[in-house]
Scaffold this active site. Structure first.
Site, short mmCIF file in Angstrom:
data_model
loop_
_atom_site.label_atom_id
_atom_site.label_comp_id
_atom_site.label_asym_id
_atom_site.label_seq_id
_atom_site.Cartn_x
_atom_site.Cartn_y
_atom_site.Cartn_z
N ASP A 410 0.82 -1.21 0.00
CA ASP A 410 0.00 0.00 0.00
C ASP A 410 0.86 1.26 0.00
O ASP A 410 1.91 1.32 0.64
CB ASP A 410 -0.90 -0.01 1.24
CG ASP A 410 -1.75 1.23 1.35
OD1 ASP A 410 -2.66 1.40 0.52
OD2 ASP A 410 -1.50 2.04 2.26
N GLU A 463 1.26 -0.51 -5.13
CA GLU A 463 0.28 0.54 -5.41
C GLU A 463 1.07 1.83 -5.58
O GLU A 463 1.37 2.52 -4.61
CB GLU A 463 -0.74 0.67 -4.27
CG GLU A 463 -1.85 1.65 -4.62
CD GLU A 463 -2.39 2.41 -3.43
OE1 GLU A 463 -3.44 3.06 -3.57
OE2 GLU A 463 -1.76 2.40 -2.36
#
Length: 743
Positions: A410, A463
């Site tokens: 993330d 990401e």
């Protein structure tokens, strides 16, 4: 048994005072057994005892005298060597209890472990820090207990508190191991299942309770204690693990279903999910599930991105072994498991990692590098070896201990840039004067390099929303070493395009075609994730213009476009049946929609597409190679239509598997619509997303013959009816439709 006289013998009185005040950093120097000129001295802390004796391995017993404050000590003058011993303690019940002494044991961490931790190179950190059930043999019998070890380098003292000592902040001080910053203690008779924390005296002399950063199980939030745990699970996925190690996930099929466990079907446990989620994903034909963070987090209805327990699967849904059961069940059905992992920031809760030893430790002390202004959370101090080790080992922990197949990392962009979400003057340039976070680059490379080295067949996914070069290039070639990168540019451009009225889409044609300008510059995943269906963005269904029927048709056409575009596809739960309301983490998906034919049709189409996808390698074999794609017509803006070919390995003109795709995002049916094809003969329509209205019946199953008419730079051509807001897939007839396809 021989009873010998004992002489109370305590050295430095200040050590006694420091112990009683909870300030002693070397309690083993005071407590335990020590051989001196006068014999063997045993000192113990038993504050409620009426009397205390020591019994040695050779049968010798001797009395310990009460010094003060619950400290008892005695010396056996005739004993000339150290021995195993037990304490015989009488309380006000009048019964003598045999007890072991935590302070007679050697450290449970060896010199090599300590060195590797401080160097930041202990790849299995969880095996030496945290709590561990351990059994030691000896002349007086086996000893069962739990070892505790925690890194808190600037603490003045650390006590382990828990169910085994009635949460007393004096009775179990830990020892500081040299200059490592590691505090350690072995507690006999502590057992699996007991709750515990650490009482840490900081530099400001305040004592604060903290959970264990290495806790592998925790209480259910909002409770905050760690729980002593060991795995008793027997894995049944050996065939999966062996096959995974031999395959290349980057050139294989990957169709991913992203899930938030708490709201997929609210109230299900890991065990229940191992039945219901597994059966659902298998039926739909996805190859992978990706779980929003399962690491322990404090806020019950949250998404899990503010982590407090990096090594603990959340206890909301069950035990760590029950989470293993869920992973195992998915593997046994041929489904890979990807976890969302959050190394870019962590929760600010005072009982967790924040200011762990009384000062910033896991977080960077300078808020310009240690505070995330966008997410209101702490940023890891990646300049510290031990913090980098904590994160690298954590990635390996999930892959090795839980057989996880991949980590989606993330917020990579927020890690890579020192000025991320900051105004001028709010960030510190790197040593070269730039905005790149060199420490983050180092740790990301280390995570990827270590993961791919230790666990063959796994993937790491970034990401990353910027144009950082080489995200999926190997570390040997100067890249970050990720296996895949989320294609956020494709997602934003496509959503922007779909948000236009079909009448005006011709003016935004390049929003679709631009992605092929860079589609092979990285190994991409095409994400329609949870982030796209929350915070007022609306559901995927509601992102397009028109009536409800038109929105459903657009969604069906878009999903077929997504599945056929170069790159691996990912959709968030609910998109597969056209969830109408945007996602809310506090409630279940609207499963009742599946009773409506229009929504069930979307669900059936996803199932069909996955079946076709898995059996047609031209849809995934060359996802990262331009040899797998060729435009037929990228410039038909007037019709809002796009057509292209997908190829597998082989000779394009003869034997390479091929699929032709036509996407019509206009509000008009195109009849006839000619497309070029690379080969003569019969072509079968294996998917047509239209078919609800009499004026636009589905052509699925229709066989067409390509005539020798050059078109779209191809030697052959065929005429189609392409209904409004629809996508059509065609393959040569010898590539038959998989059994069970219903479109």
């Amino acid at each position: 048994m021989t009873t010998v006289p004992a002489t109370p013998q305590i050295g430095d009185e200040s050590a006694v005072q420091a112990f009683l005040e909870g300030r002693h950093s070397q309690p083993h120097d005071l407590l335990g057994h020590h051989l001196g000129p006068g014999g063997l001295t045993v000192t113990a802390y038993r504050p409620l005892a009426q009397s205390v004796r020591a019994r040695l391995a050779d049968g010798t017993t001797f009395e310990l005298d009460h010094i003060r404050g619950g400290i008892w000590s005695g010396t056996a003058g005739r004993v000339t060597g150290t021995q195993d011993y037990r304490l015989l303690v009488t309380y006000d019940d009048g019964t003598e209890h045999e007890q072991d002494d935590p302070y007679r044991f050697a450290p449970t961490l060896g010199e090599i472990d300590r060195h590797l931790i401080n160097e930041g190179r202990h790849e299995q950190l969880w095996t030496v820090l945290g709590s561990h059930v351990r059994t030691y043999g000896g002349p007086m019998g086996d000893v069962h207990g739990v070892s505790f070890a925690v890194w808190a380098p600037r603490a003045k003292s650390v006590h382990v508190i828990g169910d085994f000592n009635a949460w007393d902040t004096v009775s179990h001080p830990m020892r500081l191991l040299g200059t490592t910053g590691i505090w350690e203690l072995y507690v006999p008779d502590a057992t699996e299942g007991m709750n515990y924390q650490y009482a840490i005296r900081g530099a400001d002399d305040a004592v604060r309770p903290h959970t264990d950063p290495m806790a592998r199980r925790t209480e259910v939030a909002p409770k905050t204690a760690a729980i002593v745990t060991e795995s008793h699970y027997t894995w049944q996925d050996q065939e999966w693990v062996e096959r995974r190690a031999k395959e290349n996930p980057h050139t294989g099929p990957m169709s991913t279903y992203e899930v938030h466990l708490g709201s997929w079907r609210q109230g299900l446990s890991y065990v229940e999910l191992a039945e219901h989620l597994v059966n659902y994903v298998v039926d739909l034909g996805f190859t992978h599930v990706e779980l929003l963070p399962v690491m322990e987090h404090p806020y019950v209805p949250s998404w899990g991105y503010h982590v407090t327990g990096y090594y603990a699967p959340t206890s909301r849904f069950g035990s760590p072994d029950e989470f293993r059961l869920l992973v195992d069940a998915l593997h046994q059905k041929g489904i890979g498991v990807i976890l969302d992992w959050v190394p870019g920031h962590f929760a600010t809760d005072a009982w967790a990692l924040a200011k762990y030893d009384g000062q910033p430790l896991y977080e960077h002390p300078d808020p310009r590098k240690g505070w995330h202004p966008e997410w209101g959370s702490n940023i890891f101090d990646l300049e510290r070896n031990e913090v980098r080790n904590f994160l690298v080992a954590n990635a390996i922990y999930w892959l090795e201990e839980f057989h996880i197949d991949g980590l989606r990392v993330d917020g990579v962009a927020s890690m890579l840039y020192l000025d991320y979400a900051r105004q001028p003057g709010e960030w510190i340039p790197n040593s070269y004067g730039g905005r790149e976070n060199l420490d983050a680059v180092r740790v990301l490379k280390e995570v990827n390099g270590t993961a791919y080295k230790r666990v063959p067949g796994i993937v790491t996914i970034a990401e990353e929303s910027t144009s950082w070069e080489g995200v999926t290039a190997s570390t040997a070639d100067g890249g970050l070493g990720f296996g895949f990168k989320w294609n956020m540019g494709w997602m934003n451009d496509t959503m922007r395009y779909l948000g236009q009225d079909p009448v005006f889409r011709k003016y935004h044609h390049n929003n679709i075609t631009f992605s092929l300008m860079y589609a092979f510059s990285e190994n991409f995943i095409l994400p329609i994730s949870h982030d796209e269906v929350v915070h007022g963005k609306g559901s995927l269904l509601r992102k397009s213009h028109g009536s409800r029927d038109e929105q459903l048709a657009t969604l069906r056409a878009f999903l077929a476009y997504l599945w056929s575009h170069p790159g691996k596809q990912l959709i968030f739960m609910g998109c597969e049946f056209a969830q109408e309301a945007e996602w809310a983490d506090g409630r279940s998906l609207d499963w009742w929609l599946l009773d409506q034919p229009a929504h069930h049709r979307v669900h059936a189409q996803v199932k069909d597409m996955n079946a076709i996808y898995r059996s047609h390698r031209q849809m995934w074999e060359y996802d990262t190679d331009p040899a797998g794609f060729s435009w037929l017509n990228a410039d038909d803006a007037g019709h809002n239509t796009f057509s292209y070919l997908r190829f597998g390995s082989g000779n394009r003109a003869t034997d390479a598997p091929v699929m032709a795709v036509v996407v019509n995002f206009s509000g008009q049916t195109h009849e006839p619509y000619r497309i070029g094809l690379p080969r003569r003969g019969r072509w079968s329509v294996i998917l047509d997303t239209a078919g609800y209205r009499p004026e636009a019946p589905s052509s699925a199953g229709l066989v067409l013959t390509a005539d020798e008419t050059p078109w779209d730079n191809q030697p052959y051509a065929v005429d189609l009816i392409v209904p409004a807001l629809s996508t059509i897939w065609l393959v040569p007839v010898d590539e038959s439709t998989p059994k069970g396809v219903t479109s």
